[in-house]
Design an enzyme around this catalytic site. Structure first.
Site, PDB file in Angstrom:
ATOM      1  N   HIS A   1     -15.373  11.298  70.210  1.00 10.07           N
ATOM      2  CA  HIS A   1     -14.147  12.099  70.312  1.00 10.07           C
ATOM      3  C   HIS A   1     -14.471  13.509  70.791  1.00 10.07           C
ATOM      4  O   HIS A   1     -13.727  14.082  71.592  1.00 10.07           O
ATOM      5  CB  HIS A   1     -13.438  12.171  68.963  1.00 10.07           C
ATOM      6  CG  HIS A   1     -12.938  10.851  68.469  1.00 10.07           C
ATOM      7  ND1 HIS A   1     -12.249  10.710  67.298  1.00 10.07           N
ATOM      8  CD2 HIS A   1     -13.027   9.606  68.998  1.00 10.07           C
ATOM      9  CE1 HIS A   1     -11.926   9.441  67.111  1.00 10.07           C
ATOM     10  NE2 HIS A   1     -12.410   8.749  68.134  1.00 10.07           N
TER      11      HIS A   1
ATOM     12  N   ASP B   1     -16.914   3.810  71.822  1.00 10.39           N
ATOM     13  CA  ASP B   1     -17.415   3.447  70.484  1.00 10.39           C
ATOM     14  C   ASP B   1     -18.721   2.655  70.537  1.00 10.39           C
ATOM     15  O   ASP B   1     -18.839   1.591  69.920  1.00 10.39           O
ATOM     16  CB  ASP B   1     -16.363   2.617  69.724  1.00 10.39           C
ATOM     17  CG  ASP B   1     -15.195   3.460  69.228  1.00 10.39           C
ATOM     18  OD1 ASP B   1     -15.321   4.693  69.173  1.00 10.39           O
ATOM     19  OD2 ASP B   1     -14.151   2.863  68.901  1.00 10.39           O
TER      20      ASP B   1
ATOM     21  N   ASP C   1     -18.584   4.000  63.344  1.00  9.50           N
ATOM     22  CA  ASP C   1     -17.328   3.647  64.014  1.00  9.50           C
ATOM     23  C   ASP C   1     -17.718   3.195  65.427  1.00  9.50           C
ATOM     24  O   ASP C   1     -17.478   3.889  66.413  1.00  9.50           O
ATOM     25  CB  ASP C   1     -16.389   4.857  64.039  1.00  9.50           C
ATOM     26  CG  ASP C   1     -14.977   4.460  64.426  1.00  9.50           C
ATOM     27  OD1 ASP C   1     -14.777   3.294  64.797  1.00  9.50           O
ATOM     28  OD2 ASP C   1     -14.081   5.325  64.368  1.00  9.50           O
TER      29      ASP C   1
ATOM     30  N   ASP D   1     -12.786   6.088  74.675  1.00  5.54           N
ATOM     31  CA  ASP D   1     -13.566   5.978  73.454  1.00  5.54           C
ATOM     32  C   ASP D   1     -14.286   4.629  73.468  1.00  5.54           C
ATOM     33  O   ASP D   1     -13.737   3.627  73.022  1.00  5.54           O
ATOM     34  CB  ASP D   1     -12.532   6.038  72.306  1.00  5.54           C
ATOM     35  CG  ASP D   1     -13.107   6.426  70.968  1.00  5.54           C
ATOM     36  OD1 ASP D   1     -14.257   6.863  70.920  1.00  5.54           O
ATOM     37  OD2 ASP D   1     -12.367   6.296  69.975  1.00  5.54           O
TER      38      ASP D   1
ATOM     39  N   GLU E   1     -16.223  12.682  65.026  1.00  9.34           N
ATOM     40  CA  GLU E   1     -16.728  11.490  65.729  1.00  9.34           C
ATOM     41  C   GLU E   1     -17.348  11.916  67.053  1.00  9.34           C
ATOM     42  O   GLU E   1     -16.727  12.630  67.847  1.00  9.34           O
ATOM     43  CB  GLU E   1     -15.590  10.499  65.962  1.00  9.34           C
ATOM     44  CG  GLU E   1     -16.046   9.264  66.740  1.00  9.34           C
ATOM     45  CD  GLU E   1     -15.061   8.113  66.661  1.00  9.34           C
ATOM     46  OE1 GLU E   1     -14.487   7.887  65.580  1.00  9.34           O
ATOM     47  OE2 GLU E   1     -14.874   7.434  67.690  1.00  9.34           O
TER      48      GLU E   1
ATOM     49  N   GLU F   1      -9.673  13.571  61.410  1.00  8.09           N
ATOM     50  CA  GLU F   1     -10.635  13.176  62.443  1.00  8.09           C
ATOM     51  C   GLU F   1     -10.079  13.582  63.805  1.00  8.09           C
ATOM     52  O   GLU F   1      -9.153  12.953  64.310  1.00  8.09           O
ATOM     53  CB  GLU F   1     -10.841  11.652  62.370  1.00  8.09           C
ATOM     54  CG  GLU F   1     -11.861  11.140  63.356  1.00  8.09           C
ATOM     55  CD  GLU F   1     -12.081   9.629  63.223  1.00  8.09           C
ATOM     56  OE1 GLU F   1     -12.057   9.109  62.091  1.00  8.09           O
ATOM     57  OE2 GLU F   1     -12.258   8.972  64.254  1.00  8.09           O
TER      58      GLU F   1
ATOM     59  N   ASP G   1     -18.256  10.139  62.077  1.00  2.00           N
ATOM     60  CA  ASP G   1     -18.156   8.806  62.665  1.00  2.00           C
ATOM     61  C   ASP G   1     -19.249   8.713  63.716  1.00  2.00           C
ATOM     62  O   ASP G   1     -19.175   9.333  64.783  1.00  2.00           O
ATOM     63  CB  ASP G   1     -16.763   8.561  63.260  1.00  2.00           C
ATOM     64  CG  ASP G   1     -15.803   7.976  62.229  1.00  2.00           C
ATOM     65  OD1 ASP G   1     -16.163   7.947  61.032  1.00  2.00           O
ATOM     66  OD2 ASP G   1     -14.695   7.544  62.609  1.00  2.00           O
TER      67      ASP G   1
ATOM     68  N   HIS H   1      -9.448   0.640  56.979  1.00  2.00           N
ATOM     69  CA  HIS H   1      -8.007   0.884  57.076  1.00  2.00           C
ATOM     70  C   HIS H   1      -7.342  -0.192  56.202  1.00  2.00           C
ATOM     71  O   HIS H   1      -7.855  -1.303  56.092  1.00  2.00           O
ATOM     72  CB  HIS H   1      -7.465   0.669  58.494  1.00  2.00           C
ATOM     73  CG  HIS H   1      -8.080   1.513  59.564  1.00  2.00           C
ATOM     74  ND1 HIS H   1      -9.262   1.198  60.169  1.00  2.00           N
ATOM     75  CD2 HIS H   1      -7.633   2.633  60.185  1.00  2.00           C
ATOM     76  CE1 HIS H   1      -9.534   2.100  61.102  1.00  2.00           C
ATOM     77  NE2 HIS H   1      -8.563   2.983  61.138  1.00  2.00           N
TER      78      HIS H   1
ATOM     79  N   ASP I   1      -7.189  -3.491  57.887  1.00  2.00           N
ATOM     80  CA  ASP I   1      -8.456  -4.194  58.158  1.00  2.00           C
ATOM     81  C   ASP I   1      -8.704  -5.228  57.078  1.00  2.00           C
ATOM     82  O   ASP I   1      -9.440  -6.190  57.278  1.00  2.00           O
ATOM     83  CB  ASP I   1      -9.663  -3.243  58.088  1.00  2.00           C
ATOM     84  CG  ASP I   1      -9.580  -2.100  59.068  1.00  2.00           C
ATOM     85  OD1 ASP I   1      -8.919  -2.250  60.101  1.00  2.00           O
ATOM     86  OD2 ASP I   1     -10.195  -1.058  58.782  1.00  2.00           O
TER      87      ASP I   1
HETATM   88  C1  XLS Z   1     -10.237   5.841  66.792  1.00  2.00           C
HETATM   89  C2  XLS Z   1     -10.731   6.360  65.534  1.00  2.00           C
HETATM   90  C3  XLS Z   1     -10.481   5.473  64.326  1.00  2.00           C
HETATM   91  C4  XLS Z   1     -10.639   6.281  63.073  1.00  2.00           C
HETATM   92  C5  XLS Z   1     -10.022   5.675  61.859  1.00  2.00           C
HETATM   93  O1  XLS Z   1     -10.566   6.321  67.854  1.00  2.00           O
HETATM   94  O2  XLS Z   1     -12.086   6.647  65.676  1.00  2.00           O
HETATM   95  O3  XLS Z   1     -11.324   4.382  64.350  1.00  2.00           O
HETATM   96  O4  XLS Z   1     -11.975   6.526  62.797  1.00  2.00           O
HETATM   97  O5  XLS Z   1      -8.683   5.443  62.010  1.00  2.00           O
HETATM   98 NI    NI Z   2     -13.371   7.178  64.160  1.00  2.00          NI
HETATM   99 NI    NI Z   3     -12.820   6.728  67.868  1.00  2.00          NI
END
Ligand code: XLS
Ligand code: NI
Ligand code: NI
Length: 438
Positions: free
Chosen positions: A271, A309, A338, A307, A268, A232, A296, A101, A104
Site C-alpha cells: 500500500h 500482495d 497479507d 496490490d 502494508e 490500514e 501487513d 475478517h 473469512d
Molecule cells: C487490502 C487490504 C486488506 C486488509 C484487511 O488491500 O490489505 O487485506 O489488510 O481488510
Molecule cells: Ni492488508
Molecule cells: Ni492490501
C-alpha cells in the site's frame, strides 16, 4: 478431522546451507538478535483470507488451487475444515498468530442474523482449537467491502441503513476479536473513498467514518477490548480515491477526529508503494508519530499499479522495515502475511514454501538491520549531520529561544554561510553494501 497437509512435516530450521525446501534457512526462532529472540522480534501471523481462502482466482480466470480441504465450499463443514487446515498450517510453521475478517470464517448468509449465528458456531470451534496451543489472534476486522451493499462505502456510504450494517459487522467482529483475545482491531477502508466528486460529499463522508470509529472504540472498550485499533492506509483500489491515502494522511484524520488515544496504523508494504512512497517511508512517518502499530508484510511489483500482495522476497525492503521497527521501539501488533502465492503456485507445498520465503526474508531483514545498527556508521553520520543544532545559534533554535530577528542578525553577521556539508549518499550506500555482503 485427520491431517490435511499429509506430506508436509513440521518445518525445521536447518540453516543457510540446507537444500531442504521445507526448512527455514534463516528464521531461527531462538537465535538472539540485539538481546531478544528472533521470534520476539518477529511475531508472524497468518492471514486467514489469503492462506485459507484465496485460490488463485483473478480477473481473467477461476481458481487454480484446491482450498476445499476435503469439504464442500460454501458450507459450515468447509468453514471448519479451514480452521483445521489453518491450525495445522500454523503449528507446522511455528506461527503463533492469525488475522481474520468476519466473512473469512464462515460463508456469508443473506440475512445478517444467520451470518452471526454461523460466526458464533465457528468461533466456538476456533476457541476450542486454540486451547492447549500457544496460537493467538493478532487482529480481527470486518469485511465492509465485498458485499454489494457496500458499493458506496461502509462508514462513508450515502445510505444510513447500509451504515447500520457496517456498524453491526464491526460490533460482531469486535466481539469475535475479544473472544479470541485479539491484540488489535483493523479498519481497512477499501471502499471508503470515491470515484467522482460529482456525487460525493467528502467532508460528510469522512465525518461519518469518524463517528463509526468512535462508536467502535466505545463499544470495544465496553466489552473488554484492551488492544489497539488500527487504520490500514491504502491510496486506491478498489476505489479511485481512498481517504486513508497513506500514513501521513491517515494520522491527520486520526488527529482531526480525536481518535489518537485508541488508534495506531497498520502499515502494508504494497500500500505504501502504491501511494508513491517506500514501505520504509510510511513506517517512519507512523513511528515518529507514535503510531507504528502493526504491519501487513507483503510486497508489490514496481511494474504493476495494483496490490499484488506478493510474499516478501526483497531483503533490502525487509531490512529497512526491521530497521524502522527496531528504531521505532517495536510493534504493538505483529507481521501479518497479507500475501498470496502466485496463481501458478497452486499446491500445498507452495503454501508452505510461500511462508518459508516470507519468514526467511524477514529473518534476514532482522539480521541485516541489526548489523547496520551495530555497525553504527550510518546512525552516527545522521547524528553528526545535525550537529550544528547542538550549540550556538542552532541550540537556541531548538530550545525555542530564537526569533526571526535574532536569526537574521546571525545571517547578517556571517554574510554568507558555509555550505551545509556533503550528504555522502554514495559513501553511505557503500557502507550498506559492505554490511550486507561481508
Ligand atoms: C487490502 C487490504 C486488506 C486488509 C484487511 O488491500 O490489505 O487485506 O489488510 O481488510
Ligand atoms: Ni492488508
Ligand atoms: Ni492490501
Amino acid at each position: 478431522m485427520g491431517e490435511i497437509f499429509k506430506n508436509i512435516p513440521v518445518i525445521p530450521f536447518e540453516g543457510p546451507g540446507s537444500s531442504n525446501d521445507l526448512a527455514f534457512k534463516f528464521y531461527d526462532p531462538d537465535r538472539m538478535i540485539l538481546g531478544r529472540k528472533m521470534s520476539e522480534h518477529l511475531p508472524f501471523a497468518m492471514a486467514w483470507w489469503h492462506n485459507l481462502g484465496a485460490a488463485g482466482t483473478d480477473m481473467f480466470g477461476r481458481d487454480t488451487a484446491d482450498k476445499s480441504f476435503g469439504a464442500k465450499k460454501g458450507t459450515m463443514e468447509h468453514a471448519k475444515a479451514k480452521v483445521d487446515a489453518g491450525f495445522e498450517f500454523m503449528k507446522k510453521l511455528g506461527i503463533k498468530l492469525f488475522c481474520f475478517h468476519d466473512v473469512d470464517l464462515v460463508p456469508e448468509a443473506d440475512d445478517i442474523n444467520e451470518t452471526n449465528r454461523r460466526l458464533d458456531e465457528i468461533s466456538d470451534y476456533i476457541l476450542e482449537k486454540m486451547k492447549g496451543t500457544d496460537i493467538r489472534c493478532l487482529w480481527g476486522t470486518a469485511n465492509m467491502f465485498s458485499n454489494p451493499r457496500f458499493m458506496n462505502g461502509a462508514g462513508s456510504t450515502n445510505s444510513a441503513d447500509v451504515y447500520c450494517f457496517a456498524a453491526a459487522q464491526i460490533k460482531k467482529a469486535l466481539e469475535l476479536t475479544v473472544k479470541f483475545g485479539g491484540r488489535g482491531y483493523v479498519f481497512w477502508g477499501g471502499r471508503e473513498g470515491y470515484e467522482t466528486l460529482l456525487n460525493t460529499d467528502v467532508k460528510f463522508e469522512q465525518e461519518n467514518i469518524a463517528r463509526l470509529m468512535h462508536m467502535a472504540v466505545e463499544y470495544g472498550r465496553s466489552i473488554g477490548f484492551k488492544g489497539d485499533f488500527y487504520i490500514e492506509p491504502k491510496p486506491k483500489e478498489p476505489m479511485k480515491h481512498q481517504y486513508d491515502f497513506d500514513a501521513a494522511t491517515t494520522i491527520g484524520f486520526i488527529r482531526q477526529y480525536g481518535l489518537e488515544k485508541d488508534f495506531k496504523l497498520n502499515i502494508e508494504a504494497n500500500h505504501a508503494t502504491l501511494a508513491g512512497h517506500t514501505f520504509r517511508h510510511d513506517l517512519r512517518i507512523a513511528a515518529m508519530n507514535g503510531m507504528l502499530g502493526s504491519i501487513d508484510a507483503n510486497q508489490g511489483d514496481y511494474l504493476l499499479g495494483w496490490d499484488t500482495d506478493e510474499f516478501p522476497f526483497d531483503v533490502y525492503e525487509a531490512t529497512w522495515c526491521m530497521y524502522e521497527v527496531i528504531k521505532g521501539g517495536g510493534l504493538t501488533g505483529g507481521f501479518n502475511f497479507d500475501a498470496k502465492s502466485r496463481r501458478p503456485s497452486y499446491t500445498y507445498e507452495d503454501m508452505f514454501e510461500s511462508y518459508i520465503l516470507g519468514m526467511d526474508t524477514f529473518a534476514l531483514g532482522l539480521i541485516k538491520a541489526a548489523a547496520i545498527i551495530e555497525d553504527g556508521r550510518i546512525d552516527s553520520f545522521i547524528r553528526e549531520r545535525y550537529a550544528s543544532y547542538e550549540s550556538g545559534i542552532g541550540k537556541k533554535i531548538v530550545s525555542g529561544e530564537a526569533d526571526l530577528e535574532m536569526l537574521a542578525a546571525h545571517a547578517a553577521e556571517l554574510g554568507r554561510p558555509e555550505l551545509p556539508g556533503s550528504g555522502k549518499q554514495e559513501k553511505l550506500e557503500s557502507i550498506v553494501n559492505q554490511v550486507f555482503f561481508s
